[in-house]
Motif scaffolding. Structure first.
Motif, PDB file in Angstrom:
ATOM      1  N   ARG A  76       0.979  -1.234  -0.087  1.00 38.46           N
ATOM      2  CA  ARG A  76       0.159   0.040  -0.039  1.00 38.46           C
ATOM      3  C   ARG A  76       0.768   1.254  -0.034  1.00 38.46           C
ATOM      4  NH1 ARG A  76      -1.212   3.345   3.741  1.00 38.46           N
ATOM      5  NH2 ARG A  76      -0.321   2.053   5.343  1.00 38.46           N
ATOM      6  N   ARG A  77       1.881   1.270   0.945  1.00 42.68           N
ATOM      7  CA  ARG A  77       2.432   2.414   0.796  1.00 42.68           C
ATOM      8  C   ARG A  77       3.540   2.769  -0.162  1.00 42.68           C
ATOM      9  NH1 ARG A  77       6.408   1.516   4.258  1.00 42.68           N
ATOM     10  NH2 ARG A  77       5.801  -0.455   5.314  1.00 42.68           N
ATOM     11  N   GLN A  78       3.749   1.682  -0.754  1.00 44.88           N
ATOM     12  CA  GLN A  78       4.975   1.657  -2.015  1.00 44.88           C
ATOM     13  C   GLN A  78       3.937   1.901  -3.255  1.00 44.88           C
ATOM     14  OE1 GLN A  78       8.197   1.331  -2.175  1.00 44.88           O
ATOM     15  NE2 GLN A  78       7.826   2.107  -4.491  1.00 44.88           N
ATOM     16  N   MET A  79       2.589   1.636  -3.292  1.00 43.83           N
ATOM     17  CA  MET A  79       1.726   1.816  -4.262  1.00 43.83           C
ATOM     18  C   MET A  79       1.485   3.487  -4.058  1.00 43.83           C
ATOM     19  SD  MET A  79       0.152   0.085  -6.598  1.00 43.83           S
ATOM     20  CE  MET A  79      -0.492  -1.541  -5.831  1.00 43.83           C
ATOM     21  N   LEU A  80       0.991   3.871  -3.120  1.00 44.07           N
ATOM     22  CA  LEU A  80       0.722   5.339  -2.890  1.00 44.07           C
ATOM     23  C   LEU A  80       2.006   6.300  -3.495  1.00 44.07           C
ATOM     24  CD1 LEU A  80      -0.941   5.351   0.492  1.00 44.07           C
ATOM     25  CD2 LEU A  80      -1.932   5.571  -1.694  1.00 44.07           C
ATOM     26  N   ALA A  81       3.353   5.709  -3.068  1.00 42.22           N
ATOM     27  CA  ALA A  81       4.473   6.453  -3.582  1.00 42.22           C
ATOM     28  C   ALA A  81       4.599   6.475  -4.973  1.00 42.22           C
ATOM     29  CB  ALA A  81       5.632   6.058  -2.867  1.00 42.22           C
ATOM     30  N   ASP A  82       4.436   5.250  -5.677  1.00 41.50           N
ATOM     31  CA  ASP A  82       4.454   4.921  -7.062  1.00 41.50           C
ATOM     32  C   ASP A  82       3.484   5.876  -7.686  1.00 41.50           C
ATOM     33  OD1 ASP A  82       6.822   3.632  -6.703  1.00 41.50           O
ATOM     34  OD2 ASP A  82       5.623   1.577  -6.882  1.00 41.50           O
ATOM     35  N   LEU A  83       2.168   5.948  -7.259  1.00 42.33           N
ATOM     36  CA  LEU A  83       1.254   6.401  -8.001  1.00 42.33           C
ATOM     37  C   LEU A  83       1.457   7.979  -7.927  1.00 42.33           C
ATOM     38  CD1 LEU A  83      -1.684   6.250  -9.082  1.00 42.33           C
ATOM     39  CD2 LEU A  83      -2.549   6.361  -6.616  1.00 42.33           C
TER      40      LEU A  83
ATOM     41  N   ARG B  92       6.011  -3.018 -10.401  1.00 40.17           N
ATOM     42  CA  ARG B  92       4.967  -1.949 -10.741  1.00 40.17           C
ATOM     43  C   ARG B  92       5.768  -0.491 -11.324  1.00 40.17           C
ATOM     44  NH1 ARG B  92       3.555  -3.483  -5.670  1.00 40.17           N
ATOM     45  NH2 ARG B  92       4.822  -1.704  -4.732  1.00 40.17           N
ATOM     46  N   PHE B  93       5.406   0.112 -12.441  1.00 39.48           N
ATOM     47  CA  PHE B  93       5.631   1.257 -12.848  1.00 39.48           C
ATOM     48  C   PHE B  93       7.102   1.157 -13.500  1.00 39.48           C
ATOM     49  CE2 PHE B  93       2.633   2.767  -9.659  1.00 39.48           C
ATOM     50  CZ  PHE B  93       1.570   3.114 -10.441  1.00 39.48           C
ATOM     51  N   TYR B  94       7.758  -0.206 -13.633  1.00 42.33           N
ATOM     52  CA  TYR B  94       9.009  -0.055 -14.144  1.00 42.33           C
ATOM     53  C   TYR B  94       9.097  -0.150 -15.450  1.00 42.33           C
ATOM     54  CZ  TYR B  94      13.654  -1.663 -14.946  1.00 42.33           C
ATOM     55  OH  TYR B  94      15.186  -1.896 -15.523  1.00 42.33           O
ATOM     56  N   ARG B  95      10.024   0.955 -15.857  1.00 42.39           N
ATOM     57  CA  ARG B  95       9.976   1.017 -17.367  1.00 42.39           C
ATOM     58  C   ARG B  95      11.627   0.881 -17.795  1.00 42.39           C
ATOM     59  NH1 ARG B  95       5.956   5.035 -16.484  1.00 42.39           N
ATOM     60  NH2 ARG B  95       4.508   4.413 -17.775  1.00 42.39           N
ATOM     61  N   ALA B  96      12.001   0.223 -18.914  1.00 45.34           N
ATOM     62  CA  ALA B  96      13.413  -0.163 -19.067  1.00 45.34           C
ATOM     63  C   ALA B  96      14.186   1.228 -19.659  1.00 45.34           C
ATOM     64  CB  ALA B  96      13.539  -1.358 -20.131  1.00 45.34           C
ATOM     65  N   ASN B  97      13.174   2.078 -20.348  1.00 48.19           N
ATOM     66  CA  ASN B  97      13.801   3.327 -20.861  1.00 48.19           C
ATOM     67  C   ASN B  97      12.834   4.375 -20.768  1.00 48.19           C
ATOM     68  OD1 ASN B  97      14.773   5.189 -22.591  1.00 48.19           O
ATOM     69  ND2 ASN B  97      15.706   3.801 -24.044  1.00 48.19           N
ATOM     70  N   THR B  98      13.061   5.082 -19.563  1.00 51.41           N
ATOM     71  CA  THR B  98      11.991   5.970 -19.185  1.00 51.41           C
ATOM     72  C   THR B  98      11.955   6.971 -20.304  1.00 51.41           C
ATOM     73  OG1 THR B  98      13.637   7.146 -17.951  1.00 51.41           O
ATOM     74  CG2 THR B  98      12.192   5.470 -16.755  1.00 51.41           C
ATOM     75  N   GLY B  99      12.925   7.279 -20.940  1.00 59.13           N
ATOM     76  CA  GLY B  99      12.822   8.568 -21.945  1.00 59.13           C
ATOM     77  C   GLY B  99      11.923   8.153 -22.950  1.00 59.13           C
ATOM     78  N   ARG B 100      11.914   7.062 -23.422  1.00 58.64           N
ATOM     79  CA  ARG B 100      11.051   6.625 -24.681  1.00 58.64           C
ATOM     80  C   ARG B 100       9.905   6.058 -24.249  1.00 58.64           C
ATOM     81  NH1 ARG B 100      14.614   2.810 -28.494  1.00 58.64           N
ATOM     82  NH2 ARG B 100      14.971   2.019 -26.823  1.00 58.64           N
TER      83      ARG B 100
END
Length: 379
Positions: A153-160, A322-330
């Motif tokens: 829950r805490r990690q989800m709120l931070a990611d959100l 959750r919310f992981y992106r290998a290449n955030t720029g693209r």
């Protein structure tokens, strides 16, 4: 009432321990009284009547004067043996109930800690038998699950909060520009605003789905399904988008004759759609995507393979986070919430299967493999 132990810790008598001690002492005392009455009062009379009935009345009459001496000796022997036995039994009872009281006190304290929000508390086994061991194990498992849910829950709120920052900043910037007359409210601006609103709506929907799945709140309706039919449906749904991007998408089937397998058709369709959409986002025009369904006697395996960007060895272990992106720029312009793979993995595991990702490296495509055993506990 309290005592001080040899280690200096102050131990208090709990009401439960006192009640159990008094009850056990009463039982022992009553038992001792019954033995005394039986041996001293009833026993000699019974022996006398047995002699009379057996035809030894003369011998029985001669024994009358010995009854008083027998009673006195028996009473003395019972007192000498009974009082130490009662004392030892009392000590053993005290030790047992003191141990039980301490164990219950530790459970009570730990339960209070959990109620206060400290989910890291654990209890140790009192070594009082399998029942207490099972209780301690169940309590620790409950605390661990609550800790995991709270961490999620805490990690989800931070990611959100982190993920909402970009679309909200874009909306705020454009609205301020419109108010200041710097940005015109034309079709282009309206499209940007709608795109950011759509992104927030999808983020809210996906976060709700993932939270429900991770906390076991998603209800699975497992019914016998044709796995190939589900694969064909998923491919047909994404074919127009693939054709518009210039990507070739196909569905293949190998193995034994198709037989039904227990699945939730809605959730399984959602997972396959997530994997195919993810593959399409990462496959350039002219590339290919294949959904391969393998029917084996023991399991059904779905494999989504693309010829797209691929995944580096450093990113591969994190693709289901959750919310992981290998290449955030693209990735920012692609409209994904960053939750599709996490949701897919959780939904597959809820149906008794596994989901794993492989890739030969950047530029060499990626594969996502779903393994669904035909015989599962929840199937």
């Amino acid at each position: 009432m309290s005592t001080t132990t040899s280690t200096g810790r102050r131990w208090s008598w709990s009401p439960l321990t006192v009640r159990l001690m008094l009850a056990q002492t009463a039982v022992l005392a009553v038992g001792l009284i019954i033995v005394v009455v039986t041996a001293v009062l009833i026993g000699p009379n019974m022996f006398y009547h047995e002699l009379v009935q057996a035809g030894h009345a003369d011998a029985a009459t001669g024994l009358v004067h010995l009854q008083d001496a027998f009673r006195s000796v028996s009473l003395t022997a019972l007192v000498i043996g009974g009082l130490p036995a009662l004392y030892i039994a009392g000590l053993l009872t005290f030790y047992l109930y003191r141990t039980i009281g301490r164990s219950l006190a530790s459970f009570s304290t730990a339960a209070g800690e959990v109620a206060a929000g400290n989910y890291e508390v654990r209890v140790t086994s009192a070594k009082l038998g399998p029942e207490f061991d099972s209780l301690a194990s169940s309590f620790n498992e409950m605390a661990a699950r609550l800790d995991a849910v709270d961490t999620t829950r805490r990690q989800m709120l931070a990611d959100l909060a982190h993920e909402m920052r970009t679309p909200l900043a874009s909306l705020k910037g454009h609205l301020e520009g419109i108010e200041d007359g710097v940005v015109e409210l034309d079709g282009h601006t309206t499209g940007i605003l709608n795109a950011q609103i759509t992104r927030l709506e999808r983020l809210a929907r996906d976060i709700r789905q993932l939270t429900a799945a991770e906390e076991g709140m998603t209800r699975m309706q497992l019914t016998p399904q044709d796995p190939q039919h589900l694969a064909d449906q998923a491919v047909a749904a994404i074919e127009p988008d693939a054709a518009g991007k210039g990507v070739s998408i196909t569905s293949l089937s190998t193995g034994m004759d198709v037989t039904p397998i227990p699945l939730d058709p809605e959730r399984m369709g959602q997972v396959l759609s997530n994997l195919l959409e993810n593959a399409l986002r990462h496959t350039p025009p002219g590339g290919t995507i294949t959904l391969h369904t393998d029917h084996a006697p023991e399991a059904v395996t779905y494999t989504v393979t693309d010829s797209g960007e691929g995944i580096s060895s450093e990113s591969l272990p994190h693709v289901f986070e959750r919310f992981y992106r290998a290449n955030t720029g693209r990735e920012a312009h692609r409209g994904g919430s960053g939750l599709g793979l996490a949701i897919s993995k959780t939904l597959i595991e809820a149906q008794g299967g596994t989901l794993e990702a492989t890739s030969a490296g950047p530029g060499r495509g990626a594969s996502f493999r779903i393994h669904l055993p035909r015989h599962r506990p929840n199937g």
